[in-house]
Design a protein around this motif. Structure first.
Motif, short mmCIF file in Angstrom:
data_model
loop_
_atom_site.label_atom_id
_atom_site.label_comp_id
_atom_site.label_asym_id
_atom_site.label_seq_id
_atom_site.Cartn_x
_atom_site.Cartn_y
_atom_site.Cartn_z
N GLN A 26 1.68 -3.42 6.02
CA GLN A 26 2.91 -3.50 6.82
C GLN A 26 2.58 -3.05 8.24
O GLN A 26 2.73 -1.88 8.60
N ALA A 27 2.13 -4.00 9.04
CA ALA A 27 1.57 -3.68 10.35
C ALA A 27 2.29 -4.44 11.45
O ALA A 27 2.90 -5.48 11.23
N ARG A 28 2.16 -3.91 12.67
CA ARG A 28 2.75 -4.55 13.83
C ARG A 28 1.87 -4.32 15.06
O ARG A 28 1.12 -3.35 15.13
N ILE A 29 2.01 -5.20 16.03
CA ILE A 29 1.29 -5.08 17.29
C ILE A 29 2.22 -5.49 18.42
O ILE A 29 3.11 -6.32 18.25
N LEU A 30 2.03 -4.88 19.57
CA LEU A 30 2.64 -5.33 20.82
C LEU A 30 1.78 -4.83 21.97
O LEU A 30 0.89 -4.01 21.78
N ARG A 49 -2.85 -0.04 -0.52
CA ARG A 49 -1.85 0.64 -1.35
C ARG A 49 -1.07 1.64 -0.50
O ARG A 49 -1.47 1.94 0.64
N GLY A 50 0.00 2.16 -1.05
CA GLY A 50 0.71 3.25 -0.37
C GLY A 50 -0.20 4.45 -0.22
O GLY A 50 -1.05 4.72 -1.08
N ILE A 51 -0.03 5.21 0.83
CA ILE A 51 -0.97 6.29 1.15
C ILE A 51 -1.04 7.33 0.04
O ILE A 51 -2.10 7.94 -0.18
N SER A 52 0.02 7.51 -0.70
CA SER A 52 0.04 8.53 -1.77
C SER A 52 -0.75 8.10 -3.01
O SER A 52 -1.00 8.93 -3.89
N GLU A 53 -1.13 6.86 -3.09
CA GLU A 53 -1.85 6.36 -4.27
C GLU A 53 -3.35 6.65 -4.23
O GLU A 53 -4.05 6.45 -5.22
N VAL A 105 0.42 0.78 11.56
CA VAL A 105 0.53 0.42 10.14
C VAL A 105 1.40 1.46 9.44
O VAL A 105 1.16 2.66 9.56
N CYS A 106 2.41 0.99 8.72
CA CYS A 106 3.27 1.88 7.94
C CYS A 106 2.59 2.15 6.61
O CYS A 106 2.47 1.26 5.76
N THR A 107 2.13 3.38 6.42
CA THR A 107 1.27 3.69 5.27
C THR A 107 2.04 3.75 3.95
O THR A 107 1.42 3.78 2.89
N SER A 108 3.35 3.76 4.01
CA SER A 108 4.13 3.73 2.76
C SER A 108 4.03 2.37 2.09
O SER A 108 4.25 2.25 0.88
N GLY A 109 3.71 1.34 2.89
CA GLY A 109 3.68 -0.03 2.37
C GLY A 109 5.07 -0.64 2.24
O GLY A 109 5.21 -1.74 1.71
N LYS A 110 6.09 0.05 2.75
CA LYS A 110 7.48 -0.43 2.59
C LYS A 110 7.88 -1.30 3.78
O LYS A 110 7.81 -0.85 4.93
N PRO A 111 8.36 -2.52 3.52
CA PRO A 111 8.84 -3.37 4.61
C PRO A 111 9.96 -2.73 5.42
O PRO A 111 10.07 -2.95 6.63
N GLU A 112 10.78 -1.92 4.75
CA GLU A 112 11.88 -1.29 5.48
C GLU A 112 11.38 -0.28 6.51
O GLU A 112 12.03 -0.05 7.54
#
Length: 665
Positions: A501-505, A87-91, A446-453
């Motif tokens: 919403q995560a990424r790796i490089l 979930r979004g971090i605020s939840e 990981v973007c903790t907002s859960g927002k793709p943007e």
């Protein structure tokens, strides 16, 4: 009760109704019946200590049934009814934003879209557990929801030992998994002590709460496969229409077809479990699903003729492919294997010519026969590979203990000196000298907002930072820089996200620090929400694994584990939000020590100071060790870092001429 109320409740005040096991769930393999009667009684006693005495009679019967049916006590009754996902971090209910971030990461690891066996709290690898049972999950989430920034939660193999006073600069969570006295770290020791409920196998990123679905291994596999083809193809050639043959479509291995597509080859991945193969096809991670050999031959010949880039899942045993392709004289350019041979006797590897269902019966009812069949299959598997390598196939061990277990089975995989394997580990040939020695390894966020943007924004930031660094990078690392710039630019198009919403490089210390600082500035400016940083343990410094991560260490120290221990201790006082150290991840219990971290960026100056201190050490600790082992690339990298960082002083090796040693003994 709301989601937040259930989190704060922890273990319920009233005993929940017994749950039926969900239909069509991907059930974890049944574990060995290894405990004596007295030990089974002890396992029940251990499990019941989580619950009030008035529940014991009812639960004792149920837990005994679980132990008999599954070989473990998972406490299914106590699995919460709410959906588990990031979930979004605020939840999340919490007094600490750092604790909220950890709750998010735990739930991502257990999301059914991410986890291999979510009912059993297993994320990947057949046994990579976040917790041993659902009571531990409930208690940990409750502790995290109530802790402050001046407390630290200590987890002993999934068990929350408790909240202890600490400081704001200390990690919020300390994780250990499978820490055993060395003489009690054989495979059967894991079976026994895990069944007793006193330890667990955390794999690498499962028990560290840092798994991000197959994306992590897609990137590593892409880099590996691209460079494997570079090793064997002329400079002006490409992998189009050329075959990469491998096995496994489960947790980590499920990433192989996607990686093959990105690398631009024909990927054939065999998988004996139809559910696993079908799941990967439905998720879009593999293009074509085939369940008979004749159709496979036709499809592969078609792809070769047209120089197609395609990934094919074959529902069946990979040994059949190696043997039949030899008979049909189909050339395999690159070959490997990513079955879970770190657990060869409990479903990690299935023998050829025995059905999936019959193999599972043998695991439960005739384990000695199953072991014999597995070793027989490994000998046959290796013999078929040898025929292809004699024709020019490049085969590498993908760090899953394939060569190790094949050698133990008596397969023909040893070099002439009868000490080394005849085939290299992918780290020895590719990732070690090309990436790890230079400091490049799997940096993830990981973007903790859960927002793709927010993820889109971080992709753009990371690409820009890497491009700026590349302008002044030495020739030695230009290839790594360009590969990762291309990766991050194409990441959204390749649809990498599963779960959070995560990424790796792959980046070195300079890249990681500058990307993280740019993220923190964007958070401070309100452009994106908070970001969790982490990495795979499969990295420069985090893991001591003589047959994988440190297999290109040749000074005799590859069987030591000082680096991994120093890594987790060093990260802990340099600003990590949580740290972890595990026995056994990736290649098997007793074969490796690996450490990881997580760090929350919240846009503050304190976060900026922590990221600069910790990320620098997290990478350069490993480069220093690799340079002391006389690895040329690492010596280059650490000298370059000392020139840039006057406060860094590393002991360098004096090199010895071979002629000096020849006549000494």
């Amino acid at each position: 009760m709301t989601f937040q109320e259930q989190i704060l409740q922890g273990i319920p005040t009233e005993i929940p109704v017994k749950k039926a096991y969900p239909k069509n769930a991907n059930r974890a393999p049944k574990r060995k019946d290894i405990l004596t009667i007295e030990e089974k009684q002890l396992a029940i006693r251990n499990a019941l200590r989580y619950f009030p005495k008035e529940w014991h009679q009812e639960l004792a019967i149920e837990f005994a049934e679980e132990l008999k049916e599954f070989g473990r006590i998972y406490m299914y009754r106590f699995k919460p009814d709410y959906k588990i996902y990031a979930r979004g971090i605020s939840e999340y209910p919490a007094n600490s934003s750092q604790a909220s971030a950890i709750m998010l990461m735990i739930q991502n690891n257990l999301d059914p879209a991410v986890a291999q066996h979510p009912e059993e709290l297993i994320t990947y690898g057949g046994n990579g557990a976040v917790f041993q049972n659902w009571a531990q999950y409930l208690l940990v989430m409750q502790y995290l929801a109530t802790m402050t920034d001046e407390q630290t939660l200590h987890l002993y193999s999934g068990h929350p030992m408790g909240l202890f006073p600490s400081s704001k600069n200390a990690p919020r969570v300390i994780v250990t998994n499978g820490m055993m006295i060395p003489n009690y770290s054989q495979p059967d020791d894991w079976e026994k002590f895990n069944a007793l409920g006193v330890t667990q196998y955390g794999q690498m990123t499962a028990g560290s709460f840092m798994y991000i679905g197959p994306q992590g291994i897609v990137h590593g596999t892409t880099i590996t496969v691209m460079n494997a083809f570079r090793k064997i193809l002329p400079k002006n050639d490409n992998p189009n229409g050329k075959i990469f043959l491998t096995a496994g479509l489960g947790g980590m291995s499920g990433a192989q077809p996607k990686a093959g597509n990105i690398a631009g080859c024909i990927t054939i991945a065999a998988e004996v479990n139809p559910k696993a193969a079908t799941k990967r096809h439905e998720q879009g991670w593999v293009d074509v699903l085939i369940d008979n050999m004749d159709d496979l031959l036709t499809r592969v010949k078609q792809a070769k003729t047209t120089n197609e880039v395609v990934s094919i899942a074959y529902i069946g045993n990979v040994v059949e492919i190696w043997e039949r392709f030899d008979e049909e004289n189909i050339f395999i350019h690159v070959g490997s294997d990513q079955t879970s041979l770190h657990i060869p006797w409990t479903g990690g590897y299935y023998p050829v010519d025995i059905s999936y269902e019959e193999s599972n019966r043998l695991i439960r009812e005739e384990p000695a026969v199953f072991k014999e069949k597995v070793q027989e299959s490994l000998r046959r598997h290796a013999a078929a590979i040898n025929k292809h390598t004699n024709k020019g196939t490049y085969f590498f061990d993908y760090g899953n203990a394939f060569l190790l277990e094949s050698s133990r089975a008596g397969a023909d995989v040893m070099a002439e000196n009868n000490i080394d394997f005849k085939y290299p580990s992918y780290v020895q040939d590719i990732l070690g000298p090309m990436c790890f020695d230079y400091g490049f390894g799997p940096f993830r966020w990981v973007c903790t907002s859960g927002k793709p943007e927010d993820l889109d924004a971080t992709d753009d930031i990371a690409a820009k930072v890497l491009q700026e660094i590349m302008e002044n990078s030495p020739e030695e690392i230009q290839l790594q820089m360009q590969d990762n710039i291309t990766w991050i630019q194409d990441a959204k198009k390749n649809k990498m996200v599963v779960g959070s919403q995560a990424r790796i490089l792959y980046a070195d210390a300079e890249g990681r620090s500058k990307i993280a600082e740019a993220f923190n500035n964007a958070i401070a400016a309100g452009k994106i929400g908070p970001v969790v940083l982490g990495r795979d343990h499969h990295d420069v410094s985090g893991t001591d694994s003589p047959f994988r991560e440190t297999s290109n260490i040749y000074d005799g120290s590859k069987f030591t584990a000082d680096m991994a221990i120093h890594n987790v201790i060093g990260d802990s006082f340099r600003g990590a939000t949580w740290v972890s150290i595990h026995n056994g991840g990736g290649v098997g219990w007793g074969e490796v020590m690996n450490g990881g971290f997580g760090m929350l960026l919240d846009g503050t100056k304190e976060a900026e100071a922590r990221l600069k201190s910790m990320l620098f050490y997290d990478v350069n600790n490993g480069i220093a060790r690799r340079s002391w082992a006389r690895n040329d690339e690492a010596i280059f990298a650490i000298k370059r870092e000392m020139e840039r960082t006057p406060n860094l002083k590393v002991t360098l090796p004096n090199l010895v001429e071979d002629e000096l040693l020849n006549d000494l003994f």
